[in-house]
Motif scaffolding. Structure first.
Motif, PDB file in Angstrom:
ATOM      1  N   ARG A 174       0.800  -1.220   0.000  1.00  0.00           N
ATOM      2  CA  ARG A 174       0.000   0.000   0.000  1.00  0.00           C
ATOM      3  C   ARG A 174       0.832   1.270   0.000  1.00  0.00           C
ATOM      4  NH1 ARG A 174       0.213  -1.987   5.140  1.00  0.00           N
ATOM      5  NH2 ARG A 174       0.382  -0.566   6.925  1.00  0.00           N
ATOM      6  N   HIS A 175       2.071   1.203   0.465  1.00  0.00           N
ATOM      7  CA  HIS A 175       2.885   2.418   0.569  1.00  0.00           C
ATOM      8  C   HIS A 175       3.259   2.919  -0.829  1.00  0.00           C
ATOM      9  CE1 HIS A 175       6.089   5.179   1.729  1.00  0.00           C
ATOM     10  NE2 HIS A 175       5.584   5.130   2.952  1.00  0.00           N
ATOM     11  N   PRO A 176       3.274   4.243  -1.038  1.00  0.00           N
ATOM     12  CA  PRO A 176       3.615   4.796  -2.356  1.00  0.00           C
ATOM     13  C   PRO A 176       4.969   4.341  -2.895  1.00  0.00           C
ATOM     14  CG  PRO A 176       2.636   6.500  -0.985  1.00  0.00           C
ATOM     15  CD  PRO A 176       2.835   5.294  -0.096  1.00  0.00           C
ATOM     16  N   ARG A 177       5.894   3.916  -2.005  1.00  0.00           N
ATOM     17  CA  ARG A 177       7.200   3.480  -2.495  1.00  0.00           C
ATOM     18  C   ARG A 177       7.102   2.239  -3.382  1.00  0.00           C
ATOM     19  NH1 ARG A 177       7.829   2.367   3.145  1.00  0.00           N
ATOM     20  NH2 ARG A 177       7.458   0.178   3.628  1.00  0.00           N
ATOM     21  N   CYS A 178       5.969   1.526  -3.314  1.00  0.00           N
ATOM     22  CA  CYS A 178       5.788   0.324  -4.138  1.00  0.00           C
ATOM     23  C   CYS A 178       5.241   0.645  -5.523  1.00  0.00           C
ATOM     24  CB  CYS A 178       4.835  -0.647  -3.439  1.00  0.00           C
ATOM     25  SG  CYS A 178       5.437  -1.277  -1.855  1.00  0.00           S
ATOM     26  N   ALA A 179       4.964   1.898  -5.806  1.00  0.00           N
ATOM     27  CA  ALA A 179       4.305   2.261  -7.059  1.00  0.00           C
ATOM     28  C   ALA A 179       5.161   1.983  -8.282  1.00  0.00           C
ATOM     29  CB  ALA A 179       3.907   3.741  -7.032  1.00  0.00           C
ATOM     30  N   GLY A 180       6.476   2.023  -8.140  1.00  0.00           N
ATOM     31  CA  GLY A 180       7.351   1.775  -9.284  1.00  0.00           C
ATOM     32  C   GLY A 180       7.478   3.003 -10.169  1.00  0.00           C
ATOM     33  N   ARG A 181       8.264   2.872 -11.209  1.00  0.00           N
ATOM     34  CA  ARG A 181       8.478   3.980 -12.123  1.00  0.00           C
ATOM     35  C   ARG A 181       7.281   4.147 -13.052  1.00  0.00           C
ATOM     36  NH1 ARG A 181      14.847   3.049 -13.895  1.00  0.00           N
ATOM     37  NH2 ARG A 181      15.718   3.271 -11.765  1.00  0.00           N
ATOM     38  N   ALA A 182       7.195   5.343 -13.629  1.00  0.00           N
ATOM     39  CA  ALA A 182       6.057   5.651 -14.497  1.00  0.00           C
ATOM     40  C   ALA A 182       5.970   4.680 -15.662  1.00  0.00           C
ATOM     41  CB  ALA A 182       6.169   7.087 -15.000  1.00  0.00           C
ATOM     42  N   GLY A 183       7.120   4.270 -16.219  1.00  0.00           N
ATOM     43  CA  GLY A 183       7.112   3.340 -17.343  1.00  0.00           C
ATOM     44  C   GLY A 183       6.526   1.999 -16.974  1.00  0.00           C
ATOM     45  N   VAL A 184       6.836   1.496 -15.776  1.00  0.00           N
ATOM     46  CA  VAL A 184       6.295   0.219 -15.315  1.00  0.00           C
ATOM     47  C   VAL A 184       4.787   0.324 -15.149  1.00  0.00           C
ATOM     48  CG1 VAL A 184       6.259  -1.425 -13.402  1.00  0.00           C
ATOM     49  CG2 VAL A 184       8.435  -0.483 -14.188  1.00  0.00           C
ATOM     50  N   THR A 185       4.330   1.416 -14.540  1.00  0.00           N
ATOM     51  CA  THR A 185       2.891   1.617 -14.345  1.00  0.00           C
ATOM     52  C   THR A 185       2.166   1.658 -15.685  1.00  0.00           C
ATOM     53  OG1 THR A 185       3.293   2.840 -12.290  1.00  0.00           O
ATOM     54  CG2 THR A 185       1.159   3.150 -13.344  1.00  0.00           C
ATOM     55  N   ARG A 186       2.734   2.362 -16.649  1.00  0.00           N
ATOM     56  CA  ARG A 186       2.099   2.464 -17.970  1.00  0.00           C
ATOM     57  C   ARG A 186       2.003   1.088 -18.633  1.00  0.00           C
ATOM     58  NH1 ARG A 186       4.499   2.357 -22.546  1.00  0.00           N
ATOM     59  NH2 ARG A 186       6.521   2.911 -21.627  1.00  0.00           N
ATOM     60  N   ARG A 187       3.083   0.310 -18.580  1.00  0.00           N
ATOM     61  CA  ARG A 187       3.072  -1.004 -19.220  1.00  0.00           C
ATOM     62  C   ARG A 187       2.088  -1.952 -18.530  1.00  0.00           C
ATOM     63  NH1 ARG A 187       8.652   0.008 -19.165  1.00  0.00           N
ATOM     64  NH2 ARG A 187       9.030  -1.539 -17.522  1.00  0.00           N
ATOM     65  N   LEU A 188       1.953  -1.837 -17.211  1.00  0.00           N
ATOM     66  CA  LEU A 188       0.988  -2.671 -16.503  1.00  0.00           C
ATOM     67  C   LEU A 188      -0.442  -2.316 -16.912  1.00  0.00           C
ATOM     68  CD1 LEU A 188       2.577  -2.727 -12.946  1.00  0.00           C
ATOM     69  CD2 LEU A 188       2.109  -4.744 -14.359  1.00  0.00           C
ATOM     70  N   ARG A 189      -0.727  -1.043 -17.035  1.00  0.00           N
ATOM     71  CA  ARG A 189      -2.071  -0.640 -17.463  1.00  0.00           C
ATOM     72  C   ARG A 189      -2.360  -1.152 -18.875  1.00  0.00           C
ATOM     73  NH1 ARG A 189      -1.103   4.977 -14.870  1.00  0.00           N
ATOM     74  NH2 ARG A 189      -2.195   4.800 -12.871  1.00  0.00           N
ATOM     75  N   GLU A 190      -1.347  -1.138 -19.724  1.00  0.00           N
ATOM     76  CA  GLU A 190      -1.530  -1.647 -21.082  1.00  0.00           C
ATOM     77  C   GLU A 190      -1.732  -3.168 -21.072  1.00  0.00           C
ATOM     78  OE1 GLU A 190       1.999  -0.355 -23.017  1.00  0.00           O
ATOM     79  OE2 GLU A 190       1.304   1.711 -23.339  1.00  0.00           O
ATOM     80  N   ALA A 191      -0.969  -3.875 -20.232  1.00  0.00           N
ATOM     81  CA  ALA A 191      -1.064  -5.331 -20.182  1.00  0.00           C
ATOM     82  C   ALA A 191      -2.431  -5.791 -19.686  1.00  0.00           C
ATOM     83  CB  ALA A 191       0.036  -5.894 -19.279  1.00  0.00           C
ATOM     84  N   PHE A 192      -3.045  -5.003 -18.802  1.00  0.00           N
ATOM     85  CA  PHE A 192      -4.338  -5.387 -18.233  1.00  0.00           C
ATOM     86  C   PHE A 192      -5.471  -4.518 -18.765  1.00  0.00           C
ATOM     87  CE2 PHE A 192      -1.218  -6.820 -15.050  1.00  0.00           C
ATOM     88  CZ  PHE A 192      -1.581  -8.163 -14.970  1.00  0.00           C
TER      89      PHE A 192
END
Length: 213
Positions: free
Chosen positions: A136-154
């Motif tokens: 839940r902590h924001p430190r787990c959010a990862g880099r913007a590129g990882v977040t973008r690719r995850l949204r695309e994958a799902f």
């Protein structure tokens, strides 16, 4: 601040502590593991914007004379509604407890607040939220590129592990995936299915709140 102090001592018979709430960025007290489970569920609910423990004293005169009761939690919904929660397992409600809950429910109804008497949480939803809470902590959010690719994958619906691998090295993408699931930007059927590699995950269409009662 809580209206009464939390007590810690050997042989107390229950397990108090503090929960760091991602909702507020502050600690919220609990006096039992069941209360901890419910404050964690409140923290997971995107419709909840504020959480306080032991929020106020309620005084009344009952069959046993003058009484008072401090509910376990007060939560604020995004729309402004107040929610008062008393946490007690079904098999541990004594006559005095039942009276306190009934009086609290009546007082809440007069104020236009909701009242929940919360019991045990099911093993599947409880276990899933417990797992996601680790991220839940924001430190787990990862880099913007990882977040973008995850949204695309799902963007449609994909198995949890396969989608994480499609977005990159799972060692890097899984923490970010679980963080997005905690935030419910990516969602799965956490109420009915235990999270696993084959769990179907998709992009959230709406921000739906959970029901932990």
């Amino acid at each position: 601040m809580p209206v009464r102090q939390f007590r810690w001592s050997r042989g107390l018979g229950h397990f108090p502590g503090w929960w760091w709430a991602a909702t507020t960025g502050r600690h919220v007290g609990y006096e039992s593991w069941l209360e901890r489970d419910h404050v964690r569920a409140l923290d997971f609910d995107p419709e909840i914007t504020g959480i306080a423990s032991q929020p106020f004293w309620l005084y009344w005169t009952g069959e046993r004379g003058r009484r008072r009761h401090a509910p376990d939690y007060f939560a604020r919904r995004a729309g402004g509604t107040g929610v008062v929660i008393d946490v007690r397992a079904d098999d541990r409600i004594e006559a005095a407890d039942a009276e306190a809950f009934a009086v609290t429910a009546e007082a809440c109804a007069r104020l236009g607040w909701e009242f929940w008497r919360a019991g045990e949480i099911g093993q599947v939803p409880g276990g899933n939220v417990r797992w996601l809470a680790r991220y839940r902590h924001p430190r787990c959010a990862g880099r913007a590129g990882v977040t973008r690719r995850l949204r695309e994958a799902f963007a449609g619906s994909a198995p949890l592990l396969a989608g994480a691998a499609e977005a990159g090295d799972p060692l890097a993408t899984l923490p970010a995936l679980f963080h997005l699931m905690w935030r419910q930007e990516l969602v799965a059927d956490v109420r009915r299915e235990r999270l696993g590699p084959a769990t179907q995950v998709r992009t959230a269409r709406t921000r739906e709140g959970g029901d932990h009662r």
